[in-house]
Design a protein around this motif. Structure first.
Motif, mmCIF file in Angstrom:
data_model
loop_
_atom_site.group_PDB
_atom_site.id
_atom_site.type_symbol
_atom_site.label_atom_id
_atom_site.label_comp_id
_atom_site.label_asym_id
_atom_site.label_seq_id
_atom_site.Cartn_x
_atom_site.Cartn_y
_atom_site.Cartn_z
ATOM 1 N N GLU A 2 0.841 -1.199 0.000
ATOM 2 C CA GLU A 2 0.000 0.000 0.000
ATOM 3 C C GLU A 2 0.880 1.254 0.000
ATOM 4 O OE1 GLU A 2 -3.307 -0.424 0.067
ATOM 5 O OE2 GLU A 2 -3.534 -2.431 0.848
ATOM 6 N N ASP A 35 -1.672 -6.546 1.453
ATOM 7 C CA ASP A 35 -2.100 -6.545 0.055
ATOM 8 C C ASP A 35 -3.626 -6.576 0.037
ATOM 9 O OD1 ASP A 35 -1.920 -6.616 -2.710
ATOM 10 O OD2 ASP A 35 -1.837 -8.803 -2.759
ATOM 11 N N TRP A 36 -4.219 -5.529 0.593
ATOM 12 C CA TRP A 36 -5.662 -5.454 0.692
ATOM 13 C C TRP A 36 -6.268 -5.082 -0.656
ATOM 14 C CZ3 TRP A 36 -4.768 -1.873 5.420
ATOM 15 C CH2 TRP A 36 -4.510 -2.636 6.555
ATOM 16 N N LYS A 37 -7.169 -5.914 -1.146
ATOM 17 C CA LYS A 37 -7.834 -5.668 -2.427
ATOM 18 C C LYS A 37 -9.291 -5.250 -2.251
ATOM 19 C CE LYS A 37 -4.506 -7.495 -5.121
ATOM 20 N NZ LYS A 37 -3.386 -6.620 -5.325
ATOM 21 N N PHE A 74 -8.431 0.805 -3.748
ATOM 22 C CA PHE A 74 -7.911 -0.560 -3.727
ATOM 23 C C PHE A 74 -7.190 -0.911 -5.019
ATOM 24 C CE2 PHE A 74 -11.156 -0.845 -0.379
ATOM 25 C CZ PHE A 74 -10.379 -1.400 0.631
ATOM 26 N N GLN A 77 -3.887 0.612 -4.767
ATOM 27 C CA GLN A 77 -3.254 0.300 -3.478
ATOM 28 C C GLN A 77 -2.840 1.565 -2.737
ATOM 29 O OE1 GLN A 77 -2.272 -3.359 -2.222
ATOM 30 N NE2 GLN A 77 -4.315 -3.083 -3.073
#
Length: 98
Positions: A2, A35-37, A74, A77
């Motif tokens: 991010e 690695d938040w989507k 998202f 990122q």
């Protein structure tokens, strides 16, 4: 990974609220290494986070002494810091417009 805009906002806050520093640094490091989507990916890491409209989320910092409002992109990122403050200050804002 991010990208967070802007860490300086967090730093300014913990300089005037030193008991928040380690908690905000932990949140920052976690976010940078995640690695938040989707909002649900965030909830897997922070189950107490609140999902709002328009990719905004609220995090409880230091046992809910402080609230952190962020807006996610998202796809790119990116995380934008929209608000950090005490629970009382949080109650006085509109989280959908800050």
């Amino acid at each position: 990974m991010e990208r967070i805009f802007a860490k300086s906002t967090l730093r300014q806050f913990w300089e005037t609220n030193p008991n928040s520093e380690q908690h905000l640094k932990t949140w920052y490091d976690t976010a940078m290494n995640s690695d938040w989507k989707t909002p649900n990916d965030v909830k897997k890491t922070y189950s107490n986070a609140s999902i709002l409209k328009e990719s905004r989320m609220v995090f409880n910092i230091k046992g809910n002494d402080y609230r952190l409002v962020v807006k996610f992109n998202f796809e790119k990122q990116w995380i934008f810091i929209r608000f950090i403050g005490t629970h009382n200050e949080y109650d006085k804002i509109n989280v959908e417009t800050v």
